[in-house]
Design a protein around this motif. Sequence first.
Motif, PDB file in Angstrom:
ATOM      1  N   THR A 157       0.379  -1.557   0.252  1.00  0.00           N
ATOM      2  CA  THR A 157       0.045   0.038  -0.147  1.00  0.00           C
ATOM      3  C   THR A 157       0.951   0.956  -0.171  1.00  0.00           C
ATOM      4  O   THR A 157       2.101   1.329  -0.613  1.00  0.00           O
ATOM      5  CB  THR A 157      -0.825   0.355   1.367  1.00  0.00           C
ATOM      6  OG1 THR A 157      -1.710   1.418   1.376  1.00  0.00           O
ATOM      7  CG2 THR A 157      -0.434  -0.377   2.486  1.00  0.00           C
ATOM      8  N   THR A 169      -9.852   4.188  -1.098  1.00  0.00           N
ATOM      9  CA  THR A 169     -10.582   3.205  -1.009  1.00  0.00           C
ATOM     10  C   THR A 169     -12.083   3.332  -1.316  1.00  0.00           C
ATOM     11  O   THR A 169     -12.099   1.422  -1.481  1.00  0.00           O
ATOM     12  CB  THR A 169     -10.988   3.738   1.219  1.00  0.00           C
ATOM     13  OG1 THR A 169      -9.483   3.973   0.997  1.00  0.00           O
ATOM     14  CG2 THR A 169     -10.661   2.334   1.572  1.00  0.00           C
ATOM     15  N   LYS A 211      -6.589   5.693   1.253  1.00  0.00           N
ATOM     16  CA  LYS A 211      -5.691   5.160   0.070  1.00  0.00           C
ATOM     17  C   LYS A 211      -5.624   3.874  -0.313  1.00  0.00           C
ATOM     18  O   LYS A 211      -6.391   2.845   0.038  1.00  0.00           O
ATOM     19  CB  LYS A 211      -3.771   4.907   1.016  1.00  0.00           C
ATOM     20  CG  LYS A 211      -3.176   6.261   1.627  1.00  0.00           C
ATOM     21  CD  LYS A 211      -1.790   6.155   1.966  1.00  0.00           C
ATOM     22  CE  LYS A 211      -1.655   4.818   2.572  1.00  0.00           C
ATOM     23  NZ  LYS A 211      -2.102   5.300   4.237  1.00  0.00           N
ATOM     24  N   THR A 269      -5.217   0.522  -1.714  1.00  0.00           N
ATOM     25  CA  THR A 269      -4.340  -0.565  -1.734  1.00  0.00           C
ATOM     26  C   THR A 269      -3.464  -1.086  -3.158  1.00  0.00           C
ATOM     27  O   THR A 269      -4.524  -0.835  -4.381  1.00  0.00           O
ATOM     28  CB  THR A 269      -4.358  -1.631  -1.356  1.00  0.00           C
ATOM     29  OG1 THR A 269      -5.525  -2.696  -1.506  1.00  0.00           O
ATOM     30  CG2 THR A 269      -5.054  -1.428   0.247  1.00  0.00           C
TER      31      THR A 269
END
Length: 404
Positions: free
Chosen positions: A49, A75, A244, A246
């Motif tokens: 990530t 996300t 964020k 991944t």
Amino acid sequence: MSKRSIAELASMGGSPVFSDALHVGQLHLPEWDDFERAFEQIFERRYFTNHGPLVREFDRKFAEHVGTKHAISVTNGTIALMVACKALKLRGEVIVPALTFPATAQALVWAGLVPVFCDVDPTTHNLTADLVEPLITQDTTAILGVHLWGRACDPDGLQELSRTHGLKLFYDACHGIGCTYKGRMVGQFGALAVFSFHATKALSAAEGGCLVTDDDDLADLIRTARNFHVSESFADVAVRINGKMTECQAAMALLSLERFPAIAEQNRLLYERYRERFGSIGGLSFVDHALGEESNYQYCVVEVESDELGFSRDKLVQVLRAENIMARRYFRPGLHRLEAIRKCYPQYVHQLPNTDRLTSRLVQLPLGASVNCRQVDQVCDLIEFCVQNAEAIDRNVAVDAAGD
Ligand code: T4K
């Protein structure tokens, strides 16, 4: 198996038409070998990530796909909307449609904003400048349009309105992957647009989202807001979050993007089949949201005219679900009628007649990877059978379908 009598309906104790459930969600998966190879490479790199190579590759390719300078993955679509509110530095009131998925308004509330619920056009199911304008007050800072079902939400009218009133315009394009307006991708409208890559969407990372924009400064604000890490600061944002994407999500998203033209084409064949069949079923009208533009064709939306049909929309859904046809009533109730929203903002309950009408009439039918054209015919045959036996359905079917 087609039904010969009403007693054969699964809701009357008969066997269901389908042994496995047919879903409304897209659920297109990558080929297993491609998936395995992509995940093997992630494990070999031991980088999982924090803006890894796959996320960066996806951002580059998705920006190219939408035709914007920047694409910034996160996300999921809900986080993307929350990040959008902070990056745009919104405050006060934001005008938003009540006919949408709850996440659209929930993101505003999470960002400390006041949602102002607007009615939608009865034909396009979207906001229009005429509906929005009367709701603008001195506390309004933005309009959040939703390209519902992928159909563009009045880009010309809303752009002009927001310019005249000095408001920010941004879009929830979670349904809009691959969809165009006057030949331009819908992600190109407004200051920014937000996409969802949920498993039920035409482009899937299982969970995932993205913000796209042409504005360099705004892109810096988005990159800063979606990452809690202080050392990666591009701009001044008051609140940050870990949003964020991944590497695993990006691997799925890349495979899905590669297959997107084939996915949209597979959807189109199913969509066209439904359209053809609903041309001749009285009491039900097919909502052609793709008309004349590129689309991902991910939703089959039908409007039920109960008086003509002879039984209610909810009875139809009840009958279909018993047959393992997992029809949905998106987006019911309108957001203004959700318990949590109504408590805080009771003033909208009787103000949105078009939304109320649509939420009592719309049905979404299965479309996506788990459905083929033969099954579409079976679904339509069953609905035709119900129409032919309307009186018996109305008399015998009790409604207990919970949720949407
Ligand atoms: N804005 C708009 C306009 C949206 O429509 C959405 C999401 C958002 C914002 C927020 O984006 P995200 O934060 O989700 O990225 C589903 C999706 O979960 C949701 O992403 C989507 N919109 C919404 C329209 O549909 P539910 O609660 O209806 O999902 P669920 O679990 O009932 O699944 C739908 C059908 O698919 C069911 O029949 C079960 C089946 N299914 C689902 C999943 C996840 C499967 O067979 N396998 C699966 O893995 O919200």
